[in-house]
Design an enzyme around this catalytic site. Structure first.
Site, PDB file in Angstrom:
ATOM      1  N   HIS A 157       0.837  -1.221   0.000  1.00  0.00           N
ATOM      2  CA  HIS A 157       0.000   0.000   0.000  1.00  0.00           C
ATOM      3  C   HIS A 157       0.866   1.264   0.000  1.00  0.00           C
ATOM      4  CE1 HIS A 157      -3.352  -2.679   1.270  1.00  0.00           C
ATOM      5  NE2 HIS A 157      -2.400  -3.237   1.990  1.00  0.00           N
ATOM      6  N   SER A 278      16.120  21.642 -15.343  1.00  0.00           N
ATOM      7  CA  SER A 278      14.973  22.513 -15.555  1.00  0.00           C
ATOM      8  C   SER A 278      15.474  23.830 -16.120  1.00  0.00           C
ATOM      9  CB  SER A 278      14.250  22.754 -14.225  1.00  0.00           C
ATOM     10  OG  SER A 278      13.460  23.927 -14.310  1.00  0.00           O
TER      11      SER A 278
END
Ligand code: ARG
Length: 461
Positions: A157, A278
């Site tokens: 999970h 970036s």
């Protein structure tokens, strides 16, 4: 003017739009090697069975070899008016060698021709992808051996579950890729029957030898039913299914890489060679390759769904719909190949931040199961009771803001009086992973043996 190949029946030529929707030369030129190979086998068979003269076969062979040279050298002029690769090559052959070239299409149709070429192409593509998948398995196995004893948090999970080793986690993908290769190999075995000689749909009245062409082209045998042979595309669908499953596996690993190299995780660092920056944020190191591998899965699955949709509801035998089988297969192959290559590069270059993984492997009460198992093994508590006791101990630790090993023996005994100081020996991450010695479990010795086994198998291949 009328079409050169079927002009006998036609007075006028096709409209420009007809030509545009009909032509496949823009993409099926990728079949040129297979088309020439199949034509060489067909011509040899025609000569051997006496259907054409030996001299014609020699002229055809020489002509096709020259055409192969022209295409290879980029000197061949593909013509959309000639629709597809088959008619482009055949027209050029007749242009070069005259009447012998006009005899090549005896006892053959484009329907069995394209089905044969396409099977040959998929067979070659399987070999290429298989080699790439094997290379990725070897890279993963080598990294797994290197990190056989390095703990990381194991999740279910995406919640901390139990510590595992990084090597064990990488080997999980080796198992998946092994099954992916198995599916590709099965696809290759099933597709290896030769459609050539089925002609348009009904077979032919010429005394052909289908076994001869099948074996010359490396097929196991001729397809058994001429209608099926020209209209079946399940070899392509099975291939795309295999690719879609493999892409799904690569996408899961890609997703994990994206997560692992995010700064809150910080489990791994990707190399400059497989990272982008970036244009605005100077600190960024983005895992674009992993993201694109994840995204290519969409294209590959799309190719499978697209072709399934094309094929459903087509009556036997050939229909032109089936010309739409090639682009999804070509494109999915390119995407899968690039994804395997990029994943291999990332895996080989990545740096595992073993200290950080190890530190986090013990957080989140990851050794709670080890405590419960100790209560079962040493105090003979039933597992459900042990689970309950451990849950209360986790609650106490959480309330005090410590991990399980931060509880005192007295606090433990307050929940279960039988607990002794020996319990602390099972609460470390190292003890936890070392104890998972069951077959296929995460203990470093297991992982080392498994990685060595894969490496031996893959480098012996
Ligand atoms: N270009 C066609 C294809 O890819 C070749 C077969 C054409 N056959 C026909 N009867 N029109 O399917």
């Amino acid at each position: 003017g009328a079409n050169a190949q079927w002009g006998g029946r036609f007075a006028g030529g096709p409209s420009a739009i007809m030509q545009e929707i009909n032509a496949s030369i823009g993409f099926d030129r990728a079949l040129w090697r297979q088309d020439i190979r199949a034509s060489l086998a067909h011509a040899a068979m025609l000569a051997r069975t006496g259907i054409i003269e030996a001299a014609d076969e020699q002229a055809i062979r020489a002509g096709l070899e020259q055409i192969a040279g022209e295409i290879e050298a980029g000197r061949f002029e593909f013509d959309a008016a000639l629709e597809d690769i088959h008619m482009n090559i055949e027209a050029r052959l007749s242009e070069r060698i005259g009447e012998a070239g006009l005899r090549l299409h005896t006892a053959r149709s484009r329907n069995d021709q394209v089905a044969t070429d396409f099977r040959l192409w998929v067979r070659d593509a399987i070999d290429g992808l298989d080699a790439q998948a094997a290379a990725l398995m070897l890279s993963l196995s080598r990294r797994a051996l290197q990190h056989a004893a390095d703990p990381m948090p194991g999740f279910t999970h995406l919640q901390t579950a139990q510590p595992v080793t990084f090597g064990h986690h990488l080997l999980a993908y080796v198992e998946m890729l092994a099954r992916d290769r198995g599916r590709l190999a099965d696809t290759g075995r099933r597709l290896n029957q030769c459609p050539l000689g089925s002609a348009a749909l009904a077979g032919t009245s010429f005394p052909i030898d289908r076994r001869m062409t099948a074996s010359a082209l490396g097929f196991d045998r001729p397809c058994g039913n001429s209608l099926d042979a020209v209209s079946d595309r399940d070899f392509a669908l099975e291939y795309l299914s295999s690719l879609a499953i493999m892409a799904m596996h690569l996408s899961r690993l890609a997703e994990e890489i994206v997560t692992w190299c995010s700064s809150p995780f910080g489990f791994i660092r990707l190399s400059d060679a497989f990272t982008t920056g970036s244009s605005i944020m100077p600190q960024k190191r983005n895992p674009d390759a992993a993201e694109l591998i994840r995204a290519k899965t969409g294209r590959i699955t799309g190719a499978l769904v697209g072709l399934l949709t094309v094929m459903k509801g087509l009556p036997l035998a050939y229909a032109k719909d089936m010309q739409e089988d090639k682009e999804p297969v070509f494109q999915a192959t390119g995407s899968a190949s690039l994804s395997l290559a990029a994943m291999d590069g990332m895996v080989r270059d990545l740096v595992a931040e073993t200290g950080r993984m190890n530190a986090l492997a013990g957080s989140g009460y990851a050794t709670a199961t080890d405590l419960a198992d100790w209560l079962v093994r040493v105090l003979k508590l039933p597992f459900r009771t042990a689970h309950h006791v451990t849950g209360r101990l986790v609650g106490r630790a959480e309330a005090r803001g410590v991990d399980l090993a931060g509880l005192s023996l007295a606090e433990m005994q307050a929940e279960e009086p039988g607990i002794t100081g020996d319990v602390f020996s099972v609460l470390t991450v190292a003890a936890s992973v070392a104890s998972r010695t069951s077959e296929g479990g995460t203990a470093p010795g297991n992982v080392r043996r498994a990685a060595q086994g894969w490496i031996a198998q893959l480098s012996g291949d």
